[in-house]
Design a protein around this motif. Structure first.
Motif, short mmCIF file in Angstrom:
data_model
loop_
_atom_site.label_atom_id
_atom_site.label_comp_id
_atom_site.label_asym_id
_atom_site.label_seq_id
_atom_site.Cartn_x
_atom_site.Cartn_y
_atom_site.Cartn_z
N ARG A 44 0.33 -1.15 0.24
CA ARG A 44 -0.24 -0.33 -0.18
C ARG A 44 0.54 1.32 0.09
N THR A 45 2.05 0.98 1.26
CA THR A 45 2.55 2.21 0.71
C THR A 45 3.16 2.52 -0.54
N GLN A 46 3.53 1.72 -1.27
CA GLN A 46 4.54 1.87 -2.38
C GLN A 46 3.33 2.16 -2.82
N VAL A 47 2.14 1.66 -3.87
CA VAL A 47 1.37 2.00 -4.43
C VAL A 47 1.01 3.84 -3.74
N LEU A 48 0.71 4.05 -2.65
CA LEU A 48 1.09 5.87 -2.43
C LEU A 48 1.93 6.47 -3.00
N GLU A 49 3.08 5.83 -2.91
CA GLU A 49 4.23 6.45 -3.05
C GLU A 49 4.50 6.92 -4.46
N GLN A 50 4.14 6.08 -5.32
CA GLN A 50 3.94 6.69 -6.79
C GLN A 50 2.64 7.11 -7.11
N GLN A 51 1.93 7.28 -6.67
CA GLN A 51 0.50 8.42 -7.59
C GLN A 51 1.04 9.81 -6.11
N LEU A 52 1.66 9.44 -4.91
CA LEU A 52 2.13 11.02 -5.17
C LEU A 52 3.23 11.65 -6.00
N ARG A 53 4.51 10.40 -6.55
CA ARG A 53 5.00 10.99 -7.18
C ARG A 53 4.01 11.50 -9.22
N ARG A 54 3.29 10.85 -9.23
CA ARG A 54 3.10 11.06 -10.78
C ARG A 54 1.94 12.51 -9.73
N SER A 55 1.53 12.17 -8.98
CA SER A 55 0.88 13.76 -8.99
C SER A 55 1.41 14.89 -9.07
N ARG A 56 2.86 15.13 -8.38
CA ARG A 56 4.19 16.00 -7.77
C ARG A 56 4.47 16.01 -9.35
N LYS A 57 4.63 16.00 -10.36
CA LYS A 57 4.54 15.86 -11.83
C LYS A 57 3.48 16.37 -12.32
N ALA A 58 2.58 15.49 -12.47
CA ALA A 58 1.39 16.95 -12.76
C ALA A 58 1.74 18.17 -12.48
N VAL A 59 1.73 18.74 -10.89
CA VAL A 59 1.41 19.94 -10.53
C VAL A 59 2.79 20.59 -10.52
N SER A 60 4.05 19.59 -10.84
CA SER A 60 5.14 20.62 -12.06
C SER A 60 4.83 20.94 -12.93
N ARG A 61 4.16 19.96 -13.84
CA ARG A 61 3.96 20.01 -15.50
C ARG A 61 2.92 21.44 -15.36
N VAL A 62 1.71 21.99 -14.35
CA VAL A 62 0.86 22.71 -14.30
C VAL A 62 1.63 24.11 -14.88
N GLU A 63 2.62 24.05 -13.14
CA GLU A 63 2.77 25.15 -12.72
C GLU A 63 3.54 25.58 -13.53
N ALA A 64 4.29 25.06 -14.56
CA ALA A 64 5.35 25.30 -15.04
C ALA A 64 4.67 26.02 -16.71
N SER A 65 3.42 26.29 -16.57
CA SER A 65 3.08 26.31 -18.43
C SER A 65 2.52 27.09 -16.94
N PRO A 66 2.76 29.20 -18.29
CA PRO A 66 2.17 29.58 -17.84
C PRO A 66 0.06 29.50 -17.56
N GLN A 67 -0.04 30.49 -17.20
CA GLN A 67 -1.81 30.18 -17.14
C GLN A 67 -2.57 30.89 -18.34
N GLY A 68 -1.73 31.62 -18.92
CA GLY A 68 -2.47 32.18 -20.16
C GLY A 68 -2.76 31.15 -21.26
N GLU A 69 -1.33 30.53 -21.15
CA GLU A 69 -1.04 29.35 -22.45
C GLU A 69 -1.61 28.53 -22.24
N GLN A 70 -3.22 27.79 -22.65
CA GLN A 70 -4.80 26.97 -22.44
C GLN A 70 -4.59 26.49 -23.76
N GLU A 71 -4.86 24.92 -23.68
CA GLU A 71 -5.02 24.08 -24.86
C GLU A 71 -6.08 24.73 -25.56
#
Length: 144
Positions: A44-71
């Motif tokens: 369970r800890t391993q699954v949660l750590e994988q989910q945490l890594r994925r969510s951190r990547k998603a957050v960093s991608r969202v933060e890296a793209s400027p707000q005005g630049e929506q698809e």
């Protein structure tokens, strides 16, 4: 005749082993569910750590793209489609890049699928899809 001291000593050892075995068997039975619970918690800890890594990547991608630049809505990108569109217009990668505001090398990488265009380039690519050869040549003349 065996030595009474050695016989007594052997009997004491046998009884001690039996007593220890009886005492530890109940402990072993108690340990088994704990071990399986620990293994489940580790999984369970391993699954949660994988989910945490994925969510951190998603957050960093969202933060890296400027707000005005929506698809732009409805804009999809296909490497093969980009190559076919460029060939349809009869343009080199450098000329196509000039039209959309990118380099020829970027266009090659997009067509090979090694990278993906940014949102501003996606909007320009979508706009170029609807033009013809003459219009593309006219835009190149204006740009260059």
């Amino acid at each position: 005749m065996p030595n009474i001291a050695s016989a007594l000593k052997a009997e004491i050892q046998r009884i001690a082993r039996k007593t220890i075995r009886d005492e530890t068997s109940s402990l072993r039975r108690a340990i088994a569910p704990y071990r399986s619970e620990i293994a489940a918690l580790k999984r369970r800890t391993q699954v949660l750590e994988q989910q945490l890594r994925r969510s951190r990547k998603a957050v960093s991608r969202v933060e890296a793209s400027p707000q005005g630049e929506q698809e732009p809505s409805g804009v999809r990108f296909s490497a093969k489609g980009l190559a076919k569109n460029r060939q349809r217009l009869g343009l080199s990668a450098a000329d196509f890049g000039t039209l959309i505001g990118a380099s020829g090398q970027s266009v090659y990488k997009w067509e090979e699928g090694k990278s993906r265009p940014r949102q501003k380039n996606l909007a320009a690519i979508a706009a170029i899809r609807s033009i013809g050869k003459k219009d593309a040549q006219a835009r190149l003349q204006q740009a260059g």
